[in-house]
Design an enzyme around this catalytic site. Structure first.
Site, PDB file in Angstrom:
ATOM      1  N   LYS A 112      20.203 -37.229 -71.256  1.00  0.00           N
ATOM      2  CA  LYS A 112      20.167 -36.009 -70.452  1.00  0.00           C
ATOM      3  C   LYS A 112      18.881 -35.223 -70.704  1.00  0.00           C
ATOM      4  O   LYS A 112      18.239 -34.758 -69.766  1.00  0.00           O
ATOM      5  CB  LYS A 112      21.390 -35.140 -70.771  1.00  0.00           C
ATOM      6  CG  LYS A 112      22.701 -35.720 -70.272  1.00  0.00           C
ATOM      7  CD  LYS A 112      23.874 -34.869 -70.713  1.00  0.00           C
ATOM      8  CE  LYS A 112      25.188 -35.443 -70.256  1.00  0.00           C
ATOM      9  NZ  LYS A 112      26.351 -34.630 -70.707  1.00  0.00           N
ATOM     10  N   SER A 143      22.975 -32.107 -74.245  1.00  0.00           N
ATOM     11  CA  SER A 143      24.181 -32.099 -75.059  1.00  0.00           C
ATOM     12  C   SER A 143      25.266 -32.940 -74.403  1.00  0.00           C
ATOM     13  O   SER A 143      25.283 -33.108 -73.178  1.00  0.00           O
ATOM     14  CB  SER A 143      24.683 -30.663 -75.263  1.00  0.00           C
ATOM     15  OG  SER A 143      25.751 -30.632 -76.193  1.00  0.00           O
ATOM     16  N   ASP A 144      26.141 -33.474 -75.216  1.00  0.00           N
ATOM     17  CA  ASP A 144      27.266 -34.247 -74.693  1.00  0.00           C
ATOM     18  C   ASP A 144      28.414 -34.175 -75.687  1.00  0.00           C
ATOM     19  O   ASP A 144      28.210 -33.907 -76.881  1.00  0.00           O
ATOM     20  CB  ASP A 144      26.873 -35.698 -74.452  1.00  0.00           C
ATOM     21  CG  ASP A 144      27.924 -36.440 -73.639  1.00  0.00           C
ATOM     22  OD1 ASP A 144      27.977 -36.210 -72.411  1.00  0.00           O
ATOM     23  OD2 ASP A 144      28.705 -37.199 -74.222  1.00  0.00           O
ATOM     24  N   GLN A 145      29.605 -34.435 -75.169  1.00  0.00           N
ATOM     25  CA  GLN A 145      30.808 -34.343 -75.992  1.00  0.00           C
ATOM     26  C   GLN A 145      31.718 -35.525 -75.691  1.00  0.00           C
ATOM     27  O   GLN A 145      31.910 -35.894 -74.520  1.00  0.00           O
ATOM     28  CB  GLN A 145      31.524 -33.027 -75.671  1.00  0.00           C
ATOM     29  CG  GLN A 145      32.684 -32.688 -76.577  1.00  0.00           C
ATOM     30  CD  GLN A 145      33.203 -31.302 -76.256  1.00  0.00           C
ATOM     31  OE1 GLN A 145      33.617 -31.039 -75.137  1.00  0.00           O
ATOM     32  NE2 GLN A 145      33.175 -30.413 -77.224  1.00  0.00           N
ATOM     33  N   ALA A 193      27.280 -33.655 -79.542  1.00  0.00           N
ATOM     34  CA  ALA A 193      25.887 -33.913 -79.907  1.00  0.00           C
ATOM     35  C   ALA A 193      24.960 -33.003 -79.131  1.00  0.00           C
ATOM     36  O   ALA A 193      25.266 -32.581 -78.014  1.00  0.00           O
ATOM     37  CB  ALA A 193      25.530 -35.366 -79.619  1.00  0.00           C
TER      38      ALA A 193
END
Length: 198
Positions: free
Chosen positions: A54, A70-72, A107
């Protein structure tokens, strides 16, 4: 360095609210990333890989900017939960998590040119054990959790599903804010505190 632009590679309302609440001036860009094509050996590495993708996807259009990706990823007993596929998948997932503790791995990647700082946090979420099927069905029908990792939003109606949270609360909302602020400061950014209104 103070006036260097900041770009959030996300249009998540929760991430936007976290950064705005911290007084960080930024603009949000939707990252052109197909998350389904990204794989990794563990849920944490998957969250990091998506966050990297991203950040990289918007970096070329914003030279000289600080980029935040960011990612989850939600996971339970070896199963990784992305966004629910449909209402049936959503209901199945919430029934599986009822009365159980699962993990949210969140993250963030902060990028300036080729320099990057990466962070990964883990939180343990326990769902209430007294949730009836009718309650879970009603929650799915609201549509609130349809676009969330895990299928619920703790900052909204989904907070009613949760018994306890162990870990960093901003990370549960979708962004490890304190670690992101550390990274921004490492790149020379400093906050601007407005004076109190008179």
């Amino acid at each position: 360095m103070q006036d260097r632009p900041i770009v959030l590679a996300s249009t998540s309302a929760a991430r936007i609210a976290l950064l705005r609440g911290a007084g960080i001036a930024f603009r949000a860009e939707s990252p052109p990333v197909d998350e389904s094509t990204i794989t990794a050996d563990s849920p944490g590495e998957l969250a990091l890989a998506r966050a990297r993708a991203k950040a990289l996807s918007v970096a070329a259009a914003a030279p000289g900017a600080l980029i935040i990706g960011s990612d989850q990823v939600a996971h339970f007993e070896g199963e990784v939960f992305g966004k629910p596929l449909d209402p049936d998948d959503h209901r199945r997932r919430l029934r599986l998590l009822r009365g159980q503790t699962h993990t949210l791995s969140t993250a963030a990647v902060v990028r300036l040119g080729a320099a990057t700082v990466e962070c990964l946090t883990h939180a343990r979420i326990t769902f209430r054990s007294d949730l009836g099927d009718d309650e879970l069905d009603a929650y799915v029908a609201t549509g609130e959790g349809a676009h969330c990792a895990g299928g619920y939003a703790v900052e909204g109606l989904g907070g009613n599903l949760v018994a306890t949270i162990e870990g960093d609360h901003p990370s549960v909302l979708g962004l490890p804010l304190y670690r992101v602020v550390d990274a921004l400061r490492g790149f020379g950014w400093r906050p601007s505190f407005p004076p109190a209104a008179r």
